[in-house]
Design a protein around this motif. Structure first.
Motif: not given
Length: 520
Positions: A299-303, A313-321, A360-364, A391-399
């Motif tokens: 969790k700390e590594a993702g954060e 604004g990234i989902s906590p579950e996605l942060i763990k991934v 762009a950073k979010r996508m990367g 599934k975790h609510g990211e925008s269509a462009r990021v997906v």
């Protein structure tokens, strides 16, 4: 006496009055004469002044008349001169108009003559055209008889010839356009990439998942196995990882597809070895505690990764991934470190192009999240990652950018191409990735085999660790334009048939050698 005195007085008074009246009359007469004299003199003076003024007025009038006559004569002369000039110009213009009219009449006669000649030639051409059409039809029939081909077959041959010629011209045009595009695009792309690389200062020492644990002595192997193997069974059951204890001196090998579980098993076993108390109950307690610590570390590594890239604004579950990527490697490159690098590079290149840096950073950062669970879900990691992000609510462009970074789905926006470029840049830098010798040699052989499968290729060499493929073609059997098309065909086949990191440069070399021998 008194009466005499009175009479005398009266007479005296009367005489006095008469004398006074006479004197007055005389005085008035003198004054009248003097006035007449003065009036005559004044009249004479006035006459003389009037005569003088009349003379002066007459002289002045004569002068003005002379001046007016002089001015009138001058204006008349100028008017006459101007009229003469205008008359000469009109005469000249009239002469020019007459000359031009004669020229126009002459040209009109010439045009009429040429029109008659052209009409005659047109009639001759129509007649000749009819003769030519008849001759062409006759020649077609003769050609059909001589060649044994119908007109449709001849058309097919001609179409194929034109197709080959068009292909040749198209190849020349492609070569020219590619040259011009590369000359401009390469400069801009290299500048942007160089700027991104210079501005990003990442740690090039990538963390690797260790599958081998060193033991203080071979005696520790027996303690790890335990009585009748109960310790090793308890450790495998608690972690889900296989322990391989063989003849390798002072070493235990951990085998498992889940990198997080393998990390829990590695840390648990190291703690058990350091503690020395190895039994099933202790193993369960240690594995549970280490699992909680690893979960917190993930969790700390993702954060921390999201914080470093300023992505919110990234989902906590996605942060763990994202944090799980810390224990995932690709060709010995740590995937979390690679994702952070790609995020930074995407942001820098987007800034150079005037795009949304945070997007762009979010996508990367998220482009490789599919690798965290690709051992659990079937399919390409790019598609797995795009589904997970959706599934975790990211925008269509990021997906879409996540799914398109290996072209599992076609790219649509500039951001998709930026993620592709940054991914290749991070994976292709020297020392970023490693692979087994057998896989490396096999990939080089496959590259050379793909190139040699094309007609006209005499030899092919994979160089620069498989980053470049040089293809030697036969100069007599292939033109420069065909070489351009061959390079594109080889690239297309490599992309369709092979799996490789980064990019591969294909260079087609065509040369003509003239060899002679001098004998003596």
């Amino acid at each position: 006496m008194e009466e005499m005195y009175i009479i005398t007085s009266i007479l005296s008074f009367v005489l006095g009055l008469l004398l006074a009246y006479w004197l007055k009359g005389k005085f008035i007469s003198q004054k009248y004469k003097a006035a007449e004299t003065d009036a005559g003199r004044v009249v004479d003076d006035a006459k003389r002044s009037a005569e003088s003024l009349v003379k002066e007025a007459q002289l002045e009038a004569k002068d003005r008349l002379l001046k007016m006559k002089s001015d009138f004569d001058g204006e008349t002369r100028e008017t006459r001169t101007e009229l003469k000039k205008q008359e000469r110009r009109l005469i000249q213009k009239t002469e020019n108009i007459e000359k031009k009219q004669e020229q126009f009449e002459k040209k009109e006669r010439e045009i009429s003559r040429r029109e008659k000649q052209l009409n005659k030639k047109e009639n001759d051409l129509q007649s000749n055209q009819k003769k030519c059409v008849a001759q062409i039809e006759e020649q077609k029939k003769q050609l059909e008889r001589i060649s044994g081909l119908t007109s449709e077959q001849a058309k097919d041959l001609l179409v194929r010839a034109m197709e080959n010629e068009a292909r040749y011209e198209g190849a020349k045009l492609i070569k020219r356009i590619e040259g011009e595009a590369k000359e401009n695009a390469d400069k801009s792309a290299k500048k942007i990439i160089a700027t991104a690389v210079q501005r990003y200062s990442g740690d090039y020492v990538a963390e690797r998942t260790v599958s081998v644990i060193q033991l203080p002595s071979d005696e520790m192997k027996g303690r790890i196995i335990g009585r009748e193997g109960r310790n090793i069974r308890a450790l495998e059951a608690a972690t889900g990882i296989d322990l391989i204890i063989d003849d390798t001196p002072e070493a235990v090998i951990l085998s498992g597809f889940n990198p997080v579980r393998r990390e829990v098993a590695r840390l648990s076993l190291m703690r058990l070895i350091a503690d020395g108390r190895i039994h099933p109950a202790r193993i369960e307690d240690i594995v549970k505690a280490v699992g909680e610590e690893v979960g917190q570390t993930i969790k700390e590594a993702g954060e921390q990764a999201a914080f470093d890239l300023n992505v919110h604004g990234i989902s906590p579950e996605l942060i763990k991934v994202i944090g799980q990527l810390k224990y995932r490697t690709s060709y010995a490159q740590n995937v979390l470190q690679h994702s952070i690098e790609v995020g930074f590079l995407c942001g820098i290149m987007a800034s150079e192009l005037g795009l949304n840096t945070k997007l762009a950073k979010r996508m990367g950062l998220l482009h490789d999240i599919g690798k965290a669970i690709d051992h659990e879900v079937e399919g390409p990691h790019a598609v797995i990652g795009s589904n997970l992000a959706k599934k975790h609510g990211e925008s269509a462009r990021v997906v879409h950018a996540i799914g398109a970074h290996h072209e599992d789905i076609p790219p649509e926006t500039v951001y998709d191409l930026l993620v592709q470029a940054a991914d290749g840049l991070s994976g292709a830098r020297p020392g970023a990735r490693k692979e087994l010798l057998e896989n490396y040699v096999k990939r080089l052989e496959d590259l050379e085999k793909v190139a040699k499968s094309f007609k006209g290729v005499s030899n092919a060499y994979a160089i620069q660790a498989g980053r470049e493929l040089r293809v030697i073609v036969e100069g007599e059997a292939m033109s420069d334009e065909d070489a351009v098309l061959l390079s594109r065909d080889i690239v297309k086949k490599i992309e369709e048939t092979l799996t490789f990191p980064g990019q591969i440069k294909v260079v087609v070399i065509r040369e003509t050698r003239a060899v002679e021998y001098a004998n003596k």
